[in-house]
Design an enzyme around this catalytic site. Structure first.
Site, PDB file in Angstrom:
ATOM      1  N   SER A 142       0.802  -1.200   0.067  1.00 47.49           N
ATOM      2  CA  SER A 142       0.087  -0.025  -0.109  1.00 47.49           C
ATOM      3  C   SER A 142       0.977   1.446  -0.012  1.00 47.49           C
ATOM      4  CB  SER A 142      -0.845  -0.093   1.165  1.00 47.49           C
ATOM      5  OG  SER A 142      -1.433   1.149   1.589  1.00 47.49           O
ATOM      6  N   TYR A 155      -1.469  -0.991  10.594  1.00 47.87           N
ATOM      7  CA  TYR A 155      -1.561  -1.152   9.119  1.00 47.87           C
ATOM      8  C   TYR A 155      -0.339  -0.639   8.311  1.00 47.87           C
ATOM      9  CZ  TYR A 155      -3.766  -1.216   4.357  1.00 47.87           C
ATOM     10  OH  TYR A 155      -3.887  -1.570   3.043  1.00 47.87           O
ATOM     11  N   LYS A 159       2.737  -2.562   6.466  1.00 48.37           N
ATOM     12  CA  LYS A 159       2.413  -2.468   4.939  1.00 48.37           C
ATOM     13  C   LYS A 159       4.258  -2.040   4.548  1.00 48.37           C
ATOM     14  CE  LYS A 159      -1.343  -3.661   3.476  1.00 48.37           C
ATOM     15  NZ  LYS A 159      -1.611  -5.051   2.472  1.00 48.37           N
TER      16      LYS A 159
END
Ligand code: NAD
Length: 251
Positions: A142, A155, A159
């Site tokens: 991401s 998160y 990533k």
């Protein structure tokens, strides 16, 4: 289409294929000629995708996979049979301020997005190395692995870890003819988030993207087919950003 992008005769496993980008990737890879192994936890959704693909003449099989469990990953890879490409797409996010993020939420996000991708990559690579068979791993990272936003600390971290894991595995496994690359999507519209883009908050976010639009799943097809196919044969350890310019916006 150049023959080098053709996936005819190749077998591809997509994790988290039951919805969103994973389901789209399965369609895209199947349309490029691959047979597709749809791996996720929601069997009913996988079966309807399998039926949809079969109608288009795409060979697909649905298998149960929870990337948080090493046992489940091993069983899924055995059930999948010989593979040529693995797309590590399964991922989750939990939105909370970092000060209030419980340990269990950190673990759920990192165990899915980073540890899960690692387990699937290692399991596939062990089988490829043993069979002296080349392989390609495409990790769906991401832009939040490159830049950050608030309230999703695990998160962001998972990533970023996945992008660096991509590089580490690419270096170690090149000798086995295993390529490992990542795609860093910007904001992509899926059924989960489509209502948000119509809200004032969503519009404010779109205004910060140089192309002034969010991505559609099809915008990832070029990077996916490049990394999955012979066309990307000299690529390993890359992270391709597909974000309408979001990560190069003005500071
Ligand atoms: P989604 O929630 O629709 O898809 C995620 C999929 O992963 C689901 O099918 C879910 O069931 C599966 N999954 C979750 N935990 C799992 C587990 N333990 N085992 C097996 N499967 C599991 O979301 P999406 O937007 O399609 O996201 C797909 C991937 O793309 C994710 O890794 C996400 O981080 C990444 N991504 C999405 C966007 C976006 O804007 N949509 C942007 C950048 C990156």
């Amino acid at each position: 289409m150049s023959k080098r992008f053709d996936l005819g005769g190749k077998a591809v496993l997509v994790t988290g294929a039951s919805s969103g980008l994973g389901a789209h990737f399965a369609r895209c890879l199947g349309e490029a000629g691959a047979s597709v192994v749809l791996a996720a936890r929601r069997a009913d959704r996988l079966q309807s995708l399998q039926a949809e693909l079969a109608k288009k003449g795409i060979q697909a099989k649905a298998i149960d996979l929870d990337v948080q469990s090493g046992e489940s990953v091993a069983a899924a890879l055995d059930a999948a049979g010989p593979l040529d490409v693995v797309v590590n797409n399964a991922g989750i996010s939990i939105v909370k301020p970092a000060l209030e993020m419980p340990e269990k939420d950190w673990d759920a996000v990192v165990d899915t997005n980073l540890r899960g991708a690692w387990l699937v990559a290692q399991g596939a690579a062990k089988r490829w190395a043993a069979d002296k068979r080349p392989g390609s791993i495409v990790n769906i990272a991401s832009i939040l692995g490159l830049r950050t936003i608030g309230q999703v600390a695990p998160y962001n971290a998972s990533k970023a870890g996945l992008i660096h894991l991509t590089r580490a595995l690419a270096m170690e496994w090149a000798r086995y003819r295993i390529r490992v690359n990542a795609i860093c999507p910007g904001y992509i519209e899926t059924e989960m988030n489509s209502a948000f883009w119509k809200t004032p908050g969503g519009q404010k976010l779109i205004d910060r993207i140089p192309q002034r639009r969010i991505g559609q799943p099809e915008h990832l097809d070029g990077a996916l087919l490049l990394l999955a196919s012979e066309a990307g044969d000299f690529m390993t350890g890359s992270a391709i950003t597909v974000d309408g310019g979001h990560t190069v916006n003005s500071l």
